[in-house]
Design a protein around this motif. Structure first.
Motif, PDB file in Angstrom:
ATOM      1  N   SER A  63      -5.641  -4.330   8.257  1.00  0.00           N
ATOM      2  CA  SER A  63      -4.956  -4.191   6.967  1.00  0.00           C
ATOM      3  C   SER A  63      -3.776  -3.246   7.072  1.00  0.00           C
ATOM      4  O   SER A  63      -2.672  -3.535   6.577  1.00  0.00           O
ATOM      5  CB  SER A  63      -5.942  -3.688   5.903  1.00  0.00           C
ATOM      6  N   LYS A  64      -3.974  -2.120   7.721  1.00  0.00           N
ATOM      7  CA  LYS A  64      -2.919  -1.118   7.858  1.00  0.00           C
ATOM      8  C   LYS A  64      -1.735  -1.667   8.649  1.00  0.00           C
ATOM      9  O   LYS A  64      -0.576  -1.487   8.255  1.00  0.00           O
ATOM     10  CB  LYS A  64      -3.490   0.129   8.553  1.00  0.00           C
ATOM     11  N   GLU A  65      -2.011  -2.356   9.750  1.00  0.00           N
ATOM     12  CA  GLU A  65      -0.944  -2.843  10.616  1.00  0.00           C
ATOM     13  C   GLU A  65      -0.161  -3.983   9.976  1.00  0.00           C
ATOM     14  O   GLU A  65       1.075  -3.996  10.014  1.00  0.00           O
ATOM     15  CB  GLU A  65      -1.524  -3.300  11.951  1.00  0.00           C
ATOM     16  N   ILE A  66      -0.847  -4.957   9.401  1.00  0.00           N
ATOM     17  CA  ILE A  66      -0.115  -6.095   8.850  1.00  0.00           C
ATOM     18  C   ILE A  66       0.697  -5.685   7.626  1.00  0.00           C
ATOM     19  O   ILE A  66       1.813  -6.191   7.402  1.00  0.00           O
ATOM     20  CB  ILE A  66      -1.057  -7.286   8.531  1.00  0.00           C
ATOM     21  N   MET A  67       0.203  -4.735   6.862  1.00  0.00           N
ATOM     22  CA  MET A  67       0.978  -4.252   5.720  1.00  0.00           C
ATOM     23  C   MET A  67       2.228  -3.520   6.193  1.00  0.00           C
ATOM     24  O   MET A  67       3.306  -3.669   5.610  1.00  0.00           O
ATOM     25  CB  MET A  67       0.113  -3.364   4.824  1.00  0.00           C
ATOM     26  N   ALA A  68       2.101  -2.738   7.264  1.00  0.00           N
ATOM     27  CA  ALA A  68       3.260  -2.030   7.807  1.00  0.00           C
ATOM     28  C   ALA A  68       4.311  -3.023   8.307  1.00  0.00           C
ATOM     29  O   ALA A  68       5.510  -2.851   8.091  1.00  0.00           O
ATOM     30  CB  ALA A  68       2.821  -1.102   8.928  1.00  0.00           C
TER      31      ALA A  68
END
Length: 323
Positions: free
Chosen positions: A17-22
């Motif tokens: 979640s953190k990576e794809i949002m970034a």
């Protein structure tokens, strides 16, 4: 893009979640992530929406992608009969909820990515295993197989499925590495058994990167006919909706001895100790197979699709950790 994630707050789901949002912020693209939960009061990032399983049962929301990761940790405790039932139920029940949603909703997801593990192949020593390889029957295989077969039912409703069989995920925040750090840091880490068993691993960064890659490939129109792997799952589903399997492992598996020495060198700690196989069997019972019996699982489908590993070696995976 709207993504629904079961197991979103876990070791892998949260990192994804953190990576794809970034990435989507950098690209100035719209992205909305919803985590499925049984506890509506669960703490979560402010940019993540939460939905309970009860709410999902009546929701009219639509999602482009479903990422199905919910499941109790297979190596968290000894495999008693009750624990085996819990491991299966923790995977089957969330998947059934997702399938019920898929069947009911008028706007179907474009893809479901469903978790599994390289345990599907069973213990096969140092034999190279790709997505088209067979299996040896044991509890790990049965657990993965039942989970996979249920997830594949999404194809009956026209939803493509990508099964991701995950190896040992390397990151100090959790998983096996998180459990090993303390004994290794105090100098009592060492190899397991004779140390010759093969460990098929992947860095958490590459696990996340590979799942994003799979999603983007499929949404861009990547189909089974473009894959060079055998149509393993097409035969199983019995319909024309694409169903692929990916081994989420690094291209360079290592022996337990090499893993032990590499981890010790990274931490600047000695690795003189050895836990003999008979002691591991006494300590962990049937679950000791995860520690003693190796699996040489290779990411053929990812490589055929031209995924580029950021951390293809164990040394890189340890030295280039991101929080």
């Amino acid at each position: 893009m709207n993504i629904l994630i079961s197991g979103g707050s876990g070791f892998l789901g949260s990192a994804f979640s953190k990576e794809i949002m970034a990435r989507y912020r950098v690209q100035d693209k719209a992205l909305y992530i919803t985590w499925l939960t049984r506890d509506s009061s669960q703490v979560h990032p402010s940019d993540i929406e939460m939905m309970t399983y009860d709410e999902l049962a009546s929701s009219d929301k639509s999602f482009d992608v479903i990422l199905n990761l919910a499941g109790a940790g297979i190596a968290d405790s000894r495999w008693s009969d009750a624990r085996k039932e819990q491991l299966l139920a923790s995977r089957i029940k969330p998947t059934e909820s997702l399938l019920a949603f898929i069947k009911r909703t008028s706007i179907k997801p474009k893809l479901m990515v469903s978790g599994s593990a390289i345990g599907w192949y069973g213990a096969q020593g140092d034999k190279p295993l790709t997505e088209s390889s067979g299996f040896e029957t044991d509890f790990a295989h049965q657990l993965c197989h039942e989970w996979e077969q249920l997830a594949l039912k999404a194809t009956e409703h026209g939803v493509p499925v990508a099964i991701v069989r995950t190896g040992v995920v390397i990151h100090p925040d959790g998983g096996m590495l998180g459990k090993l750090l303390t004994p290794f840091k105090i100098g009592v880490g060492g190899q397991l058994g004779d140390g010759k068993q093969i460990m098929s691993w992947i860095s958490r960064e590459d696990w996340v990167g590979a799942v994003i890659f799979i999603i983007e490939q499929h949404l861009a129109g990547y189909t089974e006919s473009q894959a060079t792997q055998d149509n393993l799952l097409k035969t199983v589903t019995g319909n024309d909706t694409p169903a692929l399997v990916y081994n989420l492992t690094a291209p360079n598996p290592v022996t337990n001895h090499t893993f032990t020495k590499t981890l010790g060198a990274w931490l600047h700690r000695p690795t003189f100790f050895t836990l003999p196989s008979f002691l591991l069997k006494l300590m962990f019972g049937e679950m000791s197979t995860l520690l003693i019996d190796g699996q040489n699982v290779l990411p053929q489908a990812l490589q055929d699709a031209s995924y580029e590993f950021k951390q293809p070696t164990l040394k890189q995976a340890l030295e280039e950790q991101k929080s």
